[in-house]
Design an enzyme around this catalytic site. Sequence first.
Site, PDB file in Angstrom:
ATOM      1  N   ASN A  22       0.721  -1.090   0.073  1.00  0.00           N
ATOM      2  CA  ASN A  22       0.095  -0.048  -0.017  1.00  0.00           C
ATOM      3  C   ASN A  22       1.015   1.254   0.027  1.00  0.00           C
ATOM      4  OD1 ASN A  22       0.409   0.718   2.823  1.00  0.00           O
ATOM      5  ND2 ASN A  22      -0.223  -1.112   3.070  1.00  0.00           N
ATOM      6  N   ARG A  23       0.275   2.252   0.058  1.00  0.00           N
ATOM      7  CA  ARG A  23       0.715   3.622  -0.021  1.00  0.00           C
ATOM      8  C   ARG A  23       1.589   4.163   1.007  1.00  0.00           C
ATOM      9  NH1 ARG A  23      -0.511   6.937  -4.292  1.00  0.00           N
ATOM     10  NH2 ARG A  23      -0.658   8.590  -2.866  1.00  0.00           N
TER      11      ARG A  23
END
Length: 227
Positions: A22-23
Amino acid sequence: MRLLLTAGPTREAIDPVRFLTNRSSGKMGYAIAEAAVGRGHEVILVSGPVNLEPPSGLVDFASVESAREMFEAVRDRIGECDAAIFCAAVADYRPVKIHEEKIKKSDDSLTLELEKTEDILGSARSIFGFHGVLVGFAAETHNLEEFAWAKLEKKGCDLLVANDVSRRDIGFDSDENEVRLFFHNGRRKTMPANSKAAIGEKLVEIIEALVKGAGADASPSDLFADR
Ligand code: C5P
């Protein structure tokens, strides 16, 4: 005080060269770790893969990849801690099967079956038997407040720090953040947008007060201003 932090994303392998992630940049967790070291605390940092240098002065640093590795690293270190702060953006699901060889491009579509990962925050009280101050984070794109109260209760947190990740100017990968705090006693507080370093500093002050048992009610300062 002795404090354990998780930070960064996790990587869940699909095959030897691919993974789900994820980011999360890890910046918020590292900023809290840095602030805590600066205020003289013993800090243990359990970090997923990030492009950041661990702050100097940590008493322990564990570099992990997957949710399972993060779970084990936390389990093995949380025992003697006064507070545990779970900043990491742990993957909620991982592939059921990790392919030993690189998956070849063949069919027009490919289905990955996913299974739930370990809930590290949710294990703190129930599995690790942690009795210290427990701080969770929540990244939501909608219904932030409702989810925050529910998560606080469900995971046995003393404090839930929520940020709205639908905004691109703050939160993930940004140097700035704007967070809302939800306390176990029902109080809440919004911290205005600021650098992650400044927010980290303030959060450590608040966690110090919670560890001392001041609680949100007893605090003399504006730490827990009502809203
Ligand atoms: O449910 P959600 O992922 O929004 O929960 C966020 C909080 O739970 C964060 O504090 C995060 O570090 C923690 N968490 C965890 N283990 C997971 C998923 C989330 O510790 N598997």
